[in-house]
Design a protein around this motif. Sequence first.
Motif, short mmCIF file in Angstrom:
data_model
loop_
_atom_site.label_atom_id
_atom_site.label_comp_id
_atom_site.label_asym_id
_atom_site.label_seq_id
_atom_site.Cartn_x
_atom_site.Cartn_y
_atom_site.Cartn_z
N ASP A 166 0.80 -1.22 0.00
CA ASP A 166 0.00 0.00 0.00
C ASP A 166 0.83 1.27 0.00
OD1 ASP A 166 0.83 -0.84 2.54
OD2 ASP A 166 -0.79 0.20 3.56
N ILE A 167 2.14 1.18 0.25
CA ILE A 167 2.97 2.38 0.17
C ILE A 167 3.93 2.33 -1.02
CG2 ILE A 167 2.83 3.10 2.58
CD1 ILE A 167 5.43 1.67 3.16
N ASN A 168 3.80 1.30 -1.84
CA ASN A 168 4.55 1.23 -3.09
C ASN A 168 3.67 1.84 -4.18
OD1 ASN A 168 6.07 0.67 -5.34
ND2 ASN A 168 6.17 -1.54 -5.01
N VAL A 169 4.01 3.02 -4.64
CA VAL A 169 3.09 3.77 -5.51
C VAL A 169 2.84 3.09 -6.85
CG1 VAL A 169 3.71 5.95 -4.42
CG2 VAL A 169 4.94 5.22 -6.46
N ILE A 170 3.71 2.18 -7.28
CA ILE A 170 3.48 1.50 -8.55
C ILE A 170 2.24 0.61 -8.48
CG2 ILE A 170 4.85 -0.60 -8.21
CD1 ILE A 170 5.88 -0.25 -11.08
N GLU A 171 1.83 0.23 -7.26
CA GLU A 171 0.62 -0.58 -7.11
C GLU A 171 -0.60 0.17 -7.62
OE1 GLU A 171 0.33 -3.64 -6.21
OE2 GLU A 171 2.21 -4.14 -5.21
N MET A 172 -0.64 1.50 -7.45
CA MET A 172 -1.76 2.29 -7.96
C MET A 172 -1.77 2.28 -9.48
SD MET A 172 -0.63 3.65 -4.85
CE MET A 172 -1.13 2.09 -4.11
N LEU A 173 -0.58 2.26 -10.07
CA LEU A 173 -0.48 2.20 -11.52
C LEU A 173 -0.93 0.84 -12.04
CD1 LEU A 173 0.38 3.74 -14.05
CD2 LEU A 173 2.71 2.90 -13.70
N TRP A 174 -0.55 -0.21 -11.34
CA TRP A 174 -1.01 -1.55 -11.72
C TRP A 174 -2.54 -1.60 -11.75
CZ3 TRP A 174 2.98 -2.68 -13.91
CH2 TRP A 174 4.16 -3.18 -13.40
N ALA A 175 -3.17 -1.06 -10.71
CA ALA A 175 -4.63 -1.11 -10.62
C ALA A 175 -5.27 -0.36 -11.79
CB ALA A 175 -5.09 -0.51 -9.30
N ARG A 176 -4.71 0.78 -12.14
CA ARG A 176 -5.24 1.57 -13.27
C ARG A 176 -5.15 0.80 -14.57
NH1 ARG A 176 -3.27 7.53 -15.50
NH2 ARG A 176 -3.94 7.19 -17.65
N ILE A 177 -4.00 0.17 -14.82
CA ILE A 177 -3.82 -0.55 -16.08
C ILE A 177 -4.69 -1.80 -16.11
CG2 ILE A 177 -2.15 -1.75 -17.53
CD1 ILE A 177 -0.05 0.25 -16.57
N ASP A 178 -4.78 -2.49 -14.97
CA ASP A 178 -5.66 -3.66 -14.88
C ASP A 178 -7.08 -3.30 -15.31
OD1 ASP A 178 -4.56 -6.10 -14.28
OD2 ASP A 178 -4.52 -5.78 -12.12
N ALA A 179 -7.60 -2.19 -14.78
CA ALA A 179 -8.96 -1.77 -15.10
C ALA A 179 -9.11 -1.40 -16.57
CB ALA A 179 -9.36 -0.59 -14.21
N ALA A 180 -8.11 -0.69 -17.11
CA ALA A 180 -8.17 -0.28 -18.52
C ALA A 180 -8.11 -1.48 -19.46
CB ALA A 180 -7.02 0.69 -18.82
N VAL A 181 -7.26 -2.45 -19.13
CA VAL A 181 -7.16 -3.65 -19.96
C VAL A 181 -8.45 -4.46 -19.89
CG1 VAL A 181 -5.97 -5.87 -20.22
CG2 VAL A 181 -4.65 -3.78 -19.87
N SER A 182 -9.04 -4.54 -18.69
CA SER A 182 -10.28 -5.29 -18.53
C SER A 182 -11.39 -4.76 -19.42
CB SER A 182 -10.73 -5.25 -17.06
OG SER A 182 -9.88 -6.01 -16.24
N LYS A 183 -11.45 -3.44 -19.58
CA LYS A 183 -12.49 -2.84 -20.42
C LYS A 183 -12.37 -3.28 -21.87
CE LYS A 183 -13.15 1.38 -17.70
NZ LYS A 183 -13.02 2.87 -17.70
#
Length: 231
Positions: A166-183
């Motif tokens: 939760d303090i590794n900021v790249i995790e937020m980027l992973w979540a964003r890309i996961d959602a975009a790819v899912s769409k």
Amino acid sequence: SKSTIRRDLIASGLVNRKRRKGPRRRVDDAKRRVEFCRDMLGKYGGGKPVDILFSDEKYADINDHGSRTQWVRKTADVLPFERERFSPRLHVWGCVGIGVKILVFLPPIIAAVDYQKFCLKPNVAALRKGLFMQDNARPHVSSTTMSFFRRNKISILEPWPPRSPDINVIEMLWARIDAAVSKRIPVNQEELRTFWQEEWDRVPQAEIDDLVRSFARRCRAVVASRGATIS
């Protein structure tokens, strides 16, 4: 009854809150997280530019990683939140920092020699630009990997607190890309890889820089929560 128990719990001063997702932690993890974040705030809390390069490995798959809610007519049902256990997947590694944006596709399972070959060696120049952060996975902290860092004069952020995505900021980027790819609804590994690369390329460096600068804010949240998981 259920309603009586709920009423008694509320009367005793308890509230029903959504539980945050996070790893199962050990007894001393909260203390170590707070100590680490206080140390980081001593360096970056006063507005000094964050020179950390955040890295992480991830397994991406074709499952739905979008929103858990959906707008539908009152008479219609929502689509299922599809989860396939053995879906096609990718193993990726990324590294981000101010002015740094690296994505690498990896074999399904890697050892220390693979981590050095695919992730570190091709990006030595970039990794020298700041303080390199990695988690405590065995290939990352093996004797040969640590020797590689010393030989190539790459500074490491140590010790990174365990079980702290939760303090590794790249995790937020992973979540964003996961959602975009899912769409885009990939149906096989080839599409999954193509969509991941395209969505990664679409993220502006300026947004990554802002994400990296949010590190101090996340450290303050960890200290305020006494080491608990933050959102």
